[in-house]
Design a protein around this motif. Structure first.
Motif, PDB file in Angstrom:
ATOM      1  N   GLY A  98      21.591  15.034   1.785  1.00  0.00           N
ATOM      2  CA  GLY A  98      20.275  14.404   1.778  1.00  0.00           C
ATOM      3  C   GLY A  98      19.438  14.983   0.653  1.00  0.00           C
ATOM      4  O   GLY A  98      19.311  16.206   0.537  1.00  0.00           O
ATOM      5  N   LEU A  99      18.870  14.131  -0.185  1.00  0.00           N
ATOM      6  CA  LEU A  99      18.152  14.586  -1.375  1.00  0.00           C
ATOM      7  C   LEU A  99      16.737  14.016  -1.396  1.00  0.00           C
ATOM      8  O   LEU A  99      16.543  12.809  -1.535  1.00  0.00           O
ATOM      9  CB  LEU A  99      18.906  14.137  -2.634  1.00  0.00           C
ATOM     10  N   GLY A 100      15.737  14.882  -1.231  1.00  0.00           N
ATOM     11  CA  GLY A 100      14.344  14.453  -1.324  1.00  0.00           C
ATOM     12  C   GLY A 100      13.950  13.410  -0.305  1.00  0.00           C
ATOM     13  O   GLY A 100      13.165  12.508  -0.603  1.00  0.00           O
ATOM     14  N   LYS A 114      26.649  -4.107   9.544  1.00  0.00           N
ATOM     15  CA  LYS A 114      26.261  -3.044   8.628  1.00  0.00           C
ATOM     16  C   LYS A 114      26.989  -1.756   8.991  1.00  0.00           C
ATOM     17  O   LYS A 114      26.864  -1.252  10.095  1.00  0.00           O
ATOM     18  CB  LYS A 114      24.746  -2.824   8.669  1.00  0.00           C
ATOM     19  N   GLU A 115      27.735  -1.235   8.042  1.00  0.00           N
ATOM     20  CA  GLU A 115      28.460  -0.001   8.258  1.00  0.00           C
ATOM     21  C   GLU A 115      27.979   1.044   7.262  1.00  0.00           C
ATOM     22  O   GLU A 115      27.592   0.724   6.145  1.00  0.00           O
ATOM     23  CB  GLU A 115      29.966  -0.238   8.080  1.00  0.00           C
ATOM     24  N   THR A 116      28.019   2.289   7.687  1.00  0.00           N
ATOM     25  CA  THR A 116      27.680   3.348   6.755  1.00  0.00           C
ATOM     26  C   THR A 116      28.774   3.456   5.706  1.00  0.00           C
ATOM     27  O   THR A 116      29.917   3.058   5.931  1.00  0.00           O
ATOM     28  CB  THR A 116      27.544   4.691   7.493  1.00  0.00           C
ATOM     29  N   THR A 174      12.064   6.974   2.235  1.00  0.00           N
ATOM     30  CA  THR A 174      11.955   7.099   3.693  1.00  0.00           C
ATOM     31  C   THR A 174      13.080   6.290   4.312  1.00  0.00           C
ATOM     32  O   THR A 174      12.893   5.130   4.694  1.00  0.00           O
ATOM     33  CB  THR A 174      10.583   6.592   4.179  1.00  0.00           C
ATOM     34  N   GLN A 175      14.260   6.879   4.404  1.00  0.00           N
ATOM     35  CA  GLN A 175      15.428   6.147   4.889  1.00  0.00           C
ATOM     36  C   GLN A 175      15.598   6.242   6.398  1.00  0.00           C
ATOM     37  O   GLN A 175      16.348   5.469   6.985  1.00  0.00           O
ATOM     38  CB  GLN A 175      16.696   6.659   4.191  1.00  0.00           C
ATOM     39  N   PHE A 176      14.885   7.185   7.029  1.00  0.00           N
ATOM     40  CA  PHE A 176      15.047   7.382   8.466  1.00  0.00           C
ATOM     41  C   PHE A 176      13.682   7.398   9.138  1.00  0.00           C
ATOM     42  O   PHE A 176      12.911   8.343   8.996  1.00  0.00           O
ATOM     43  CB  PHE A 176      15.788   8.692   8.743  1.00  0.00           C
ATOM     44  N   PHE A 177      13.357   6.322   9.852  1.00  0.00           N
ATOM     45  CA  PHE A 177      12.095   6.222  10.578  1.00  0.00           C
ATOM     46  C   PHE A 177      12.264   5.182  11.676  1.00  0.00           C
ATOM     47  O   PHE A 177      13.132   4.307  11.604  1.00  0.00           O
ATOM     48  CB  PHE A 177      10.943   5.814   9.644  1.00  0.00           C
ATOM     49  N   LYS A 195      19.415  11.721  14.456  1.00  0.00           N
ATOM     50  CA  LYS A 195      19.656  13.156  14.588  1.00  0.00           C
ATOM     51  C   LYS A 195      21.106  13.498  14.252  1.00  0.00           C
ATOM     52  O   LYS A 195      21.382  14.477  13.545  1.00  0.00           O
ATOM     53  CB  LYS A 195      19.346  13.613  16.017  1.00  0.00           C
ATOM     54  N   THR A 196      22.028  12.691  14.753  1.00  0.00           N
ATOM     55  CA  THR A 196      23.449  12.946  14.502  1.00  0.00           C
ATOM     56  C   THR A 196      23.773  12.826  13.023  1.00  0.00           C
ATOM     57  O   THR A 196      24.457  13.679  12.442  1.00  0.00           O
ATOM     58  CB  THR A 196      24.317  11.953  15.302  1.00  0.00           C
ATOM     59  N   LEU A 197      23.264  11.771  12.391  1.00  0.00           N
ATOM     60  CA  LEU A 197      23.544  11.546  10.973  1.00  0.00           C
ATOM     61  C   LEU A 197      22.985  12.679  10.120  1.00  0.00           C
ATOM     62  O   LEU A 197      23.665  13.206   9.234  1.00  0.00           O
ATOM     63  CB  LEU A 197      22.957  10.203  10.548  1.00  0.00           C
TER      64      LEU A 197
END
Length: 375
Positions: free
Chosen positions: A126-128, A116-118, A77-80, A145-147
């Motif tokens: 995106g995988l699973g 922190k940078e991407t 769960t990387q995006f919440f 949303k953009t990412l």
């Protein structure tokens, strides 16, 4: 020239679920021999090099990272965006690290205050992934949303995550959690479960996988009811063992378990490997779990499970795996006892659900293989 692939996740936090995701993805690369330079990227860690067999590992806050040809967001769960209540959680974590591992504490402080940078990358996948929940009042949702919208290929692990993407107008594929895939490489014979398969056994061994919860959604209120049940039922046909997936994160639960002298099994990535810990989990007859990957691994082992609904993904898991039960808010004691009847079923078998999820996960990796071959 060999292409560079970076796999990013919540790795390096000494969490069994995320460590299993990392090792499963590496198994995919080792099996397929794609001739790529593969690095995993997460928190500053001294143990990930031990778990990884051939891949590299880089600190997410290392500003010297070279540009990757492909960045893979590797499961979890990387995006919440929850309503947060982190103050007390981080205070407990500070004192835990100050006592047990001051060197790691220094690394965490540096990581917290560094920019922190991407990971710089030409393309992303995106995988699973599990998406959400999202607090609509949090302005960072537009960044998410953009990412997500920039990904060349996106596989999520459930229908709820897929619905977020569709609402945002993005194409998405519904796969499954990475640990359901054949690349978990846990091929040992899984014994049957259920009451009829434990004849002559005085008490059923139940693993209780707990988790500290730092968000303001009432998720942590399961604690008192769960402890009362363990104390009341420990001599009534059950043998309970608490299980800690992340000693770094579950500081409060570790304190409770220690002070009360409860039996405890703990994931230690400095000592164990994924397969060894799976063997330990396989010795249980069933699980009560507040951790998502506790339920996933239990399903792989064909064990009956009560999911504790501290957050939506536990409810999603209970829907995905036929036979799993959900103990949901407001966490009433009677509801827990009702859910625990799953441990009394004559024959428990969730393998049809797991086989379906494994097919989805393997198809997801097949698509990744094709994508990487076309770079």
């Amino acid at each position: 020239m060999r292409k560079n692939v970076v796999v990013k996740g919540a790795y390096g936090e000494a969490n069994f679920g995320d460590d299993a995701l990392m090792c499963t993805i590496e198994n995919f690369f080792l099996t397929n021999g794609l001739g790529l330079n593969v690095d995993f990227c997460g928190s500053s860690s001294d143990y990930c090099h031990r778990l990884l067999r051939k891949s590299g590992y880089v600190d997410a806050n290392d500003n010297k990272k070279a540009t990757a040809d492909v960045l893979i967001y590797g499961g979890g769960t990387q995006f919440f965006l929850f309503h947060s209540n982190k103050g007390g959680f981080y205070l407990r974590l500070f004192w835990k690290l100050l006592t047990d591992n001051p060197g790691l504490l220094i690394k965490k402080i540096r990581s917290k205050f560094s920019r922190k940078e991407t990971v710089p990358a030409k393309k992303s996948v995106g995988l699973g992934l599990g998406l959400g929940p999202f607090n609509p009042e949090n302005g960072k949702i537009e960044e998410v949303k953009t990412l997500v919208g920039q990904m060349d290929m996106l596989y999520v692990r459930d229908a709820t995550s897929a619905s977020y993407c569709k609402d945002w107008g993005y194409n998405v594929n519904e796969g499954a959690d990475i640990c359901y895939s054949s690349f978990l490489n846990y091929d040992k014979v899984i014994r049957k479960n259920g009451k009829d398969n434990h004849a002559g056994q005085k008490r059923r061994k139940i693993g209780v996988i707990v988790r500290d919860w730092k968000y303001e959604n009432g998720g942590n209120e399961y604690q008192n009811a769960l402890l009362r049940m363990v104390d009341e039922q420990k001599n009534a046909g059950y043998e309970f063992t608490f299980i800690i997936f992340s000693s770094l994160r579950d500081v409060e639960w570790k304190k409770i378990i220690s002070e009360n002298g409860y039996p405890c099994l703990e994931w230690d990535p400095f000592q164990n490997r994924i397969e060894q810990f799976m063997d330990r989990l396989n010795a249980f007859d069933g699980f009560i779990t507040a951790r998502y990957h506790g339920g996933v691994m239990a399903a792989v082992l064909n064990k009956p499970v009560v999911c504790i609904g501290i957050e939506p993904k536990l409810g999603i898991l209970a829907e995905q795996v036929k036979g799993f039960r959900l103990w949901d808010m407001p966490f009433r004691a009677d509801d827990l006892k009702q859910a625990m009847r799953v441990f009394d079923e004559q024959n428990f078998d969730c393998s049809p659900s797991v086989n379906s999820l494994r097919r989805k996960a393997d198809e997801m990796f097949d698509s990744l293989h094709q994508y990487l071959c076309e770079l």
